[in-house]
Design a protein around this motif. Structure first.
Motif, PDB file in Angstrom:
ATOM      1  N   ILE A  12       7.736  27.531  20.745  1.00  0.00           N
ATOM      2  CA  ILE A  12       8.113  26.837  21.910  1.00  0.00           C
ATOM      3  C   ILE A  12       8.621  27.867  23.150  1.00  0.00           C
ATOM      4  CG2 ILE A  12       9.851  25.275  22.779  1.00  0.00           C
ATOM      5  CD1 ILE A  12      10.351  24.388  19.921  1.00  0.00           C
ATOM      6  N   ASP A  31      13.486  39.326  23.114  1.00  0.00           N
ATOM      7  CA  ASP A  31      12.979  38.661  22.073  1.00  0.00           C
ATOM      8  C   ASP A  31      13.044  39.955  21.139  1.00  0.00           C
ATOM      9  OD1 ASP A  31      11.167  38.002  19.572  1.00  0.00           O
ATOM     10  OD2 ASP A  31      10.853  36.168  20.884  1.00  0.00           O
ATOM     11  N   ASP A  57      17.826  42.219  20.412  1.00  0.00           N
ATOM     12  CA  ASP A  57      18.520  41.006  19.518  1.00  0.00           C
ATOM     13  C   ASP A  57      19.353  40.355  20.433  1.00  0.00           C
ATOM     14  OD1 ASP A  57      19.805  39.798  17.620  1.00  0.00           O
ATOM     15  OD2 ASP A  57      19.576  41.459  16.110  1.00  0.00           O
ATOM     16  N   MET A  77      16.364  30.104  23.110  1.00  0.00           N
ATOM     17  CA  MET A  77      15.627  29.508  22.231  1.00  0.00           C
ATOM     18  C   MET A  77      15.636  30.418  21.002  1.00  0.00           C
ATOM     19  SD  MET A  77      12.603  27.798  24.091  1.00  0.00           S
ATOM     20  CE  MET A  77      12.700  27.498  25.706  1.00  0.00           C
ATOM     21  N   SER A  81      14.267  29.818  12.337  1.00  0.00           N
ATOM     22  CA  SER A  81      13.800  28.490  12.674  1.00  0.00           C
ATOM     23  C   SER A  81      13.549  27.517  11.536  1.00  0.00           C
ATOM     24  CB  SER A  81      12.805  28.288  13.948  1.00  0.00           C
ATOM     25  OG  SER A  81      11.561  28.943  13.595  1.00  0.00           O
ATOM     26  N   THR A  96      21.846  35.096  13.735  1.00  0.00           N
ATOM     27  CA  THR A  96      21.077  34.992  14.967  1.00  0.00           C
ATOM     28  C   THR A  96      21.647  33.669  15.391  1.00  0.00           C
ATOM     29  OG1 THR A  96      19.331  36.217  14.727  1.00  0.00           O
ATOM     30  CG2 THR A  96      18.851  34.235  15.950  1.00  0.00           C
ATOM     31  N   TYR A 145      19.380  26.356   7.641  1.00  0.00           N
ATOM     32  CA  TYR A 145      19.234  26.409   9.134  1.00  0.00           C
ATOM     33  C   TYR A 145      19.896  25.314   9.989  1.00  0.00           C
ATOM     34  CZ  TYR A 145      16.048  24.773  13.000  1.00  0.00           C
ATOM     35  OH  TYR A 145      15.866  24.580  14.256  1.00  0.00           O
ATOM     36  N   LYS A 149      22.285  26.116  13.143  1.00  0.00           N
ATOM     37  CA  LYS A 149      21.974  25.676  14.646  1.00  0.00           C
ATOM     38  C   LYS A 149      23.209  24.931  14.865  1.00  0.00           C
ATOM     39  CE  LYS A 149      18.757  25.945  16.831  1.00  0.00           C
ATOM     40  NZ  LYS A 149      18.551  26.758  18.076  1.00  0.00           N
ATOM     41  N   THR A 175       8.422  19.565  16.610  1.00  0.00           N
ATOM     42  CA  THR A 175       7.480  19.975  17.784  1.00  0.00           C
ATOM     43  C   THR A 175       6.526  20.589  17.020  1.00  0.00           C
ATOM     44  OG1 THR A 175       9.375  20.517  18.884  1.00  0.00           O
ATOM     45  CG2 THR A 175       7.349  21.142  19.964  1.00  0.00           C
TER      46      THR A 175
HETATM   47  P1  NAD Z   1       9.952  30.350  16.232  1.00  0.00           P
HETATM   48  O1  NAD Z   1      10.240  30.882  14.776  1.00  0.00           O
HETATM   49  O2  NAD Z   1       8.581  30.112  16.393  1.00  0.00           O
HETATM   50  O3  NAD Z   1      10.304  31.389  17.327  1.00  0.00           O
HETATM   51  C1  NAD Z   1      11.627  32.095  17.387  1.00  0.00           C
HETATM   52  C2  NAD Z   1      11.654  33.313  18.310  1.00  0.00           C
HETATM   53  O4  NAD Z   1      12.815  33.964  18.354  1.00  0.00           O
HETATM   54  C3  NAD Z   1      10.657  34.250  17.756  1.00  0.00           C
HETATM   55  O5  NAD Z   1       9.685  35.152  18.752  1.00  0.00           O
HETATM   56  C4  NAD Z   1      11.653  35.644  17.152  1.00  0.00           C
HETATM   57  O6  NAD Z   1      11.008  36.953  17.324  1.00  0.00           O
HETATM   58  C5  NAD Z   1      12.855  35.274  17.905  1.00  0.00           C
HETATM   59  N1  NAD Z   1      14.061  35.895  17.507  1.00  0.00           N
HETATM   60  C6  NAD Z   1      14.423  35.499  16.226  1.00  0.00           C
HETATM   61  N2  NAD Z   1      15.763  35.979  16.284  1.00  0.00           N
HETATM   62  C7  NAD Z   1      15.987  36.654  17.370  1.00  0.00           C
HETATM   63  C8  NAD Z   1      17.183  37.405  17.850  1.00  0.00           C
HETATM   64  N3  NAD Z   1      18.278  37.707  16.965  1.00  0.00           N
HETATM   65  N4  NAD Z   1      17.250  37.810  18.886  1.00  0.00           N
HETATM   66  C9  NAD Z   1      15.907  37.745  19.789  1.00  0.00           C
HETATM   67  N5  NAD Z   1      14.921  37.113  19.510  1.00  0.00           N
HETATM   68  C10 NAD Z   1      15.085  36.627  18.117  1.00  0.00           C
HETATM   69  O7  NAD Z   1      10.778  28.851  16.835  1.00  0.00           O
HETATM   70  P2  NAD Z   1      10.478  27.965  17.462  1.00  0.00           P
HETATM   71  O8  NAD Z   1       9.718  26.851  16.771  1.00  0.00           O
HETATM   72  O9  NAD Z   1       9.701  28.311  18.733  1.00  0.00           O
HETATM   73  O10 NAD Z   1      11.815  27.287  17.919  1.00  0.00           O
HETATM   74  C11 NAD Z   1      12.389  27.732  19.147  1.00  0.00           C
HETATM   75  C12 NAD Z   1      14.004  27.079  19.221  1.00  0.00           C
HETATM   76  O11 NAD Z   1      13.555  25.627  19.343  1.00  0.00           O
HETATM   77  C13 NAD Z   1      14.749  27.321  18.224  1.00  0.00           C
HETATM   78  O12 NAD Z   1      16.187  27.523  18.540  1.00  0.00           O
HETATM   79  C14 NAD Z   1      14.591  26.174  17.262  1.00  0.00           C
HETATM   80  O13 NAD Z   1      15.760  25.881  16.515  1.00  0.00           O
HETATM   81  C15 NAD Z   1      14.503  25.311  18.380  1.00  0.00           C
HETATM   82  N6  NAD Z   1      13.683  23.872  17.878  1.00  0.00           N
HETATM   83  C16 NAD Z   1      12.528  23.973  17.284  1.00  0.00           C
HETATM   84  C17 NAD Z   1      11.883  22.988  16.889  1.00  0.00           C
HETATM   85  C18 NAD Z   1      10.544  22.713  16.063  1.00  0.00           C
HETATM   86  O14 NAD Z   1      10.068  21.970  15.784  1.00  0.00           O
HETATM   87  N7  NAD Z   1       9.856  23.853  16.082  1.00  0.00           N
HETATM   88  C19 NAD Z   1      12.504  21.609  17.183  1.00  0.00           C
HETATM   89  C20 NAD Z   1      13.784  21.515  17.794  1.00  0.00           C
HETATM   90  C21 NAD Z   1      14.366  22.488  18.192  1.00  0.00           C
END
Ligand code: NAD
Ligand code: TYD
Length: 335
Positions: A12, A31, A57, A77, A81, A96, A145, A149, A175
């Protein structure tokens, strides 16, 4: 605006970074590049004049403070996840999603940013048998998880109440779209079909998720960022409830694959039966999801068909070890 987006190399986050640059904002993408962070996701904007990458981080206060210089708005974000990974090994999740969120919230407060957007999830509410979750409903997370969150989400609201910080929380639903790491239901099943592998449906496959396209989710976050009220929560729901089996059958239909690939495997512990979000509050800010599920899913399937070079390298190494731990000796479902 000058935005600090964290987790911008993820699924996302990378879509949000592209959307923000296309709308004329400047973006710093911070990131950590965990297994889910992929620089290829932002390769097409890497040389954009308004884009900057910081490898750090969110739990590192000094690095975050440095990245915050000159920033107007933070969109947090970054997260661990994936529910199944949180069940196998929860340790990274609070580091995290709770501690990291506290660190970046506090650095943003000290830096005096104009607004902090905490990107949360509908999973913080837990499961709902009937009706839809509203923003005023209590949080009752089921998995490591979603509990982590919820911790991040509640901290963001606490920073508003305690320090008067301008904070907005979005709670998005499941998503889907291009560039999603192939551990989540849709990209896992699409890439397994393309590899001729089985589709591990948990339990009876009648669990319900409210699916939203990644571009609609990002536009919803923008609506909350630009027009939301400080201290408020906004559900970003697709209004598009589907059983997992229906999603699976659509993937089979769009790829022309056989139902024989379906494997009913042991259910996920603590599995939430149904998610459904009331998103009227965000509709009140002028946002509506625009992508029809059938069109969006067909385009997503086509993206994975056309981008084997994106996902084939991922489905080796660390991923194989995860896949074996997650699915290796998973028995048949008790249906
Ligand atoms: P993802 O797992 O694809 O990506 C997570 C990103 O965060 C990665 O690029 C990772 O390297 C980075 N990351 C992880 N820990 C880190 C840290 N300590 N410091 C810096 N960067 C860090 O996740 P996603 O699916 O794109 O989700 C993005 C956000 O949206 C998350 O907060 C998730 O909880 C939320 N969300 C996701 C969904 C879904 O269906 N995927 C739905 C609702 C909410
Ligand atoms: P997932 O994509 O992991 O998202 P979440 O758990 O955050 O909702 O899972 C979506 C749904 O699909 C969920 O009900 C669990 C189910 N599922 C399977 O049946 N098999 C799988 O291999 C995976 C990954 C998920």
């Amino acid at each position: 605006m000058r935005l600090l987006v964290t987790g911008g190399c993820g699924f996302i986050g990378s879509a949000f970074v592209r959307m923000a640059l296309a709308r004329g904002h400047e973006v710093t993408n911070l990131d950590k590049l965990t297994y889910a962070g992929n620089p290829a996701n932002v390769a097409e904007v890497a040389d954009h004049a308004g884009y900057r990458f910081v490898h750090a981080d969110i739990a590192d206060a000094d690095d975050v403070a440095g990245a915050l210089k000159g920033v107007d708005v933070v969109v947090n974000m970054a997260a661990e996840s994936h529910v199944d990974r949180s069940i196998l090994d929860p340790a990274a999740f609070p580091m995290t999603d709770v501690v990291g969120t506290a660190v970046i919230l506090d650095q943003a407060r000290r830096a005096g940013v104009a607004r902090f957007v905490q990107v949360s999830t509908d999973e913080v509410y837990g499961s709902i048998a009937e009706g839809r979750f509203r923003e005023t409903d209590p949080v009752e997370p089921s998995s490591p998880y979603s509990a982590s969150k919820a911790g991040g989400d509640l901290q963001a609201l606490a920073w508003h109440r305690t320090y008067g910080m301008d904070v907005v929380v979005t709670r998005g639903s499941n998503t889907y779209g291009p560039r999603q790491y192939p551990e989540k239901l849709i990209p896992l099943f699409v890439t397994n079909v393309l590899d001729g592998e089985g589709l591990p449906v948990y339990g009876d496959g009648q669990q319900i998720r409210d699916w939203i396209h990644v571009d609609d989710h990002c536009a919803g976050i923008f609506a909350a960022l630009e027009r939301g009220r400080a201290g408020e929560v906004y559900n970003v729901g697709g209004g598009n409830e589907r059983t997992n089996l229906e999603v699976t059958e659509r993937i089979l239909e769009y790829t022309g694959a056989s139902r024989d690939l379906i494997r009913y495997v042991a259910d996920r512990p603590g599995h939430d039966r149904r998610y459904a979000l009331a998103a009227e509050k965000l509709h009140g800010l002028g946002w509506e999801p625009a992508v029809n599920f059938g069109d969006g899913l067909a385009a997503t399937v086509a993206w994975y068909q056309d981008h084997r070079s994106w996902w084939e390298p991922i489905k080796s190494g660390e991923y194989r070890a995860y896949y074996e731990a997650q699915y290796g000796d998973r028995g048949a479902a008790d249906r």
